[in-house]
Enzyme design. Structure first.
Site, PDB file in Angstrom:
ATOM      1  N   HIS A 229       0.820  -1.214   0.000  1.00 18.77           N
ATOM      2  CA  HIS A 229       0.000   0.000   0.000  1.00 18.77           C
ATOM      3  C   HIS A 229       0.849   1.258   0.000  1.00 18.77           C
ATOM      4  CE1 HIS A 229       0.789   0.339   4.353  1.00 18.77           C
ATOM      5  NE2 HIS A 229       0.492  -0.958   4.443  1.00 18.77           N
ATOM      6  N   CYS A 245       3.844  -5.141   6.337  1.00 15.04           N
ATOM      7  CA  CYS A 245       3.349  -4.746   5.010  1.00 15.04           C
ATOM      8  C   CYS A 245       4.475  -4.134   4.172  1.00 15.04           C
ATOM      9  CB  CYS A 245       2.227  -3.727   5.148  1.00 15.04           C
ATOM     10  SG  CYS A 245       0.619  -4.484   5.481  1.00 15.04           S
TER      11      CYS A 245
END
Lengths: 269, 225
Positions: A229, A245
């Protein structure tokens, strides 16, 4: 024989007889006798063929090259993934047709086999711990074949993400990965969904869900899945900055969203 | 084996297998089949349009386009799967390219009035050579029967010429696939036509027309961050 055909036959026979008689007369005539002209009736002119409404190409264009393809399929119903192709094999995981984000749950196929009854089974990568697990699912539990030519490689040592299409790099960005206490898992995974239009600057404008899971944050909401992201802290990139992440600058994640189809295999080095 | 009818294919071939394996319960099976049928009928029941021809002609072209979508997707799937070998692999590549050309041609004629391309799930029919050939025969025979029913109904001659030019190619494909499977290329001196309703029912029963997976959501991420 139909009545119409029976009625037509005598007439047809008469015409044939006339032509045969004329031919005999010609054959039997000598040079001194005057020839009997026999002129075959001129055929009625027929119209030219009608042109088709389509543009007809010289040749059909060949189908795309089937090399460099990966295949993903959607789960159609709750399904047990087994250790071998067959209903008696141990269950490795139970999969639902929906992800925690509400999208269709998909799996990446890596092999297939027929069982003793002739039923087709697929070996697929599973979105479960331990990471890298594969299992067997009956073909009947899966939707249509979807193919991608892309592959995303994240190098967690060099902090780079590179997207390959047909083996050629088409995108490269610097990234942030997990801190040492929450490392980004290594292995082969796949991109399984895309989230947009949410209001969370922390995740940037677009977030991809992957099949990779944190081995340390196992009690994280929704299962501790690893995402790719954007970020509201681009100043921290690149480096070991996340909970696992893969983060990249917002401009980079938007560009990646244009280039990377869902179902793309993900390799984390 | 002297011959192979569509009914035989439906009884024990890939088409029936596809239906049987859609779901574990009969209720689900019926629901899925009904959903597929509704989706397919929805595609075929588009409003009549005009393309330098009658509305019926346009409807027929869109119907033909839908069948070509199905065939083109089937062969492309088989080629991508790379499970075929020898002559069937070559036939899939050639016929698939031709079916894709038919799709392009019809879309070219219809422009924005063309029906959308459906999604398909062939339930493994492209993943073994035997299932591929049986299904290919069924689809080609269906296409030939469908064209045969619609061609006499076409009014505009250019559209008629188009349909006839494609119909004969579909018949050649049917003969080719039949030869590869070891059955006679033609069953008898005359072929039957088949109505759109009948064709639609047959295709819906296979479950080949599928729903589009939902891959994008507007939910807030709950990834580890």
């Amino acid at each position: 024989m139909s009545r119409r055909l029976r009625l037509a036959l005598p007439g047809a026979a008469l015409v044939v007889a006339t032509f045969v008689a004329a031919a005999l007369l010609l054959d039997g005539s000598d040079a001194s006798s005057s020839p009997v002209p026999v002129v075959a009736p001129a055929p009625l002119p027929l119209p030219a063929p009608v042109s088709a409404a389509i543009r007809i190409p010289e040749r059909a264009a060949p189908l795309p090259d089937p090399d460099n393809l990966s295949r993903w399929l959607a789960l159609l119903r709750p399904t047990a993934a087994r250790a071998a192709p067959g209903t008696q094999a141990p269950v490795l995981a139970r999969l639902t047709p929906q992800t925690p984000e509400g999208t269709t749950n998909i799996v990446l196929a890596v092999g297939d086999r027929l069982d003793r009854a002739g039923r087709l089974w697929l070996e697929v990568r599973l979105p479960v711990l331990p990471n890298g697990t594969t299992g067997w699912i009956p073909r009947s539990a899966l939707g249509g074949n979807n193919f991608v030519r892309t592959r995303l490689v994240v190098d967690s040592s060099r902090f780079t993400a590179t997207l390959f299409s047909d083996g050629r790099p088409v995108f490269r960005a610097r990234v942030g990965v997990g801190q040492p206490r929450w490392p980004t898992p290594r292995g082969v995974f796949y991109i399984r969904n895309k989230l947009t239009s949410y209001r969370s600057p922390f995740y940037g404008p677009v977030a991809f869900g992957t099949s990779a899971r944190s081995a340390t944050l196992t009690d994280w909401p929704a299962g501790g899945f690893i995402g790719i992201h954007g970020t509201n802290r681009p100043d921290l990139l690149p480096g070991r900055v996340s909970h696992g992440c893969i983060r990249m600058r917002n401009a980079d994640i938007l560009r990646l969203a244009e280039l990377m189809p869902l179902g793309t295999p993900l390799t984390i080095l | 084996m002297d011959d192979l009818t569509l009914a035989e294919l439906d009884r024990d071939g890939a088409l029936y297998a596809a239906v049987e394996t859609i779901s574990g319960s009969r209720a689900d099976l019926l629901r899925t089949a009904a959903g597929g049928a509704a989706a397919f009928l929805g595609l075929l029941a588009v409003p009549a349009r005009a393309i330098a021809a009658t509305a019926t002609d346009t409807e027929i072209v869109n119907y033909a386009l839908t069948l070509e979508y199905l065939q083109a997707a089937f062969y492309k799937d088989a080629v991508m799967m790379k499970k075929l070998a020898g002559e069937p692999a070559r036939a899939a590549r050639i016929v698939g390219a031709v079916e894709a050309a038919h799709v392009d041609a019809y879309r070219d004629v219809l422009g924005p009035k063309a029906v959308k391309r459906p999604r398909f799930n062939f339930h493994g029919a492209t993943e073994t050579q035997r299932k591929f050939l049986r299904t290919a025969i069924a689809l080609e025979d269906l296409a030939v029967a469908a064209y045969k029913a619609q061609i006499p109904l076409v009014t505009a001659r250019p559209v008629l010429a188009t349909a006839v030019s494609i119909h004969s190619v579909e018949a050649r494909h049917a003969a080719w696939m039949r030869r590869l499977f070891g059955v006679v290329p033609a069953r008898g001196p005359f072929d039957d036509a088949e109505s759109r309703e009948s064709i639609t029912r047959t295709i819906a029963s296979t479950g080949f027309v599928a729903r589009k997976p939902r891959m994008v959501a507007q939910a807030g991420p709950r990834f580890t961050g």
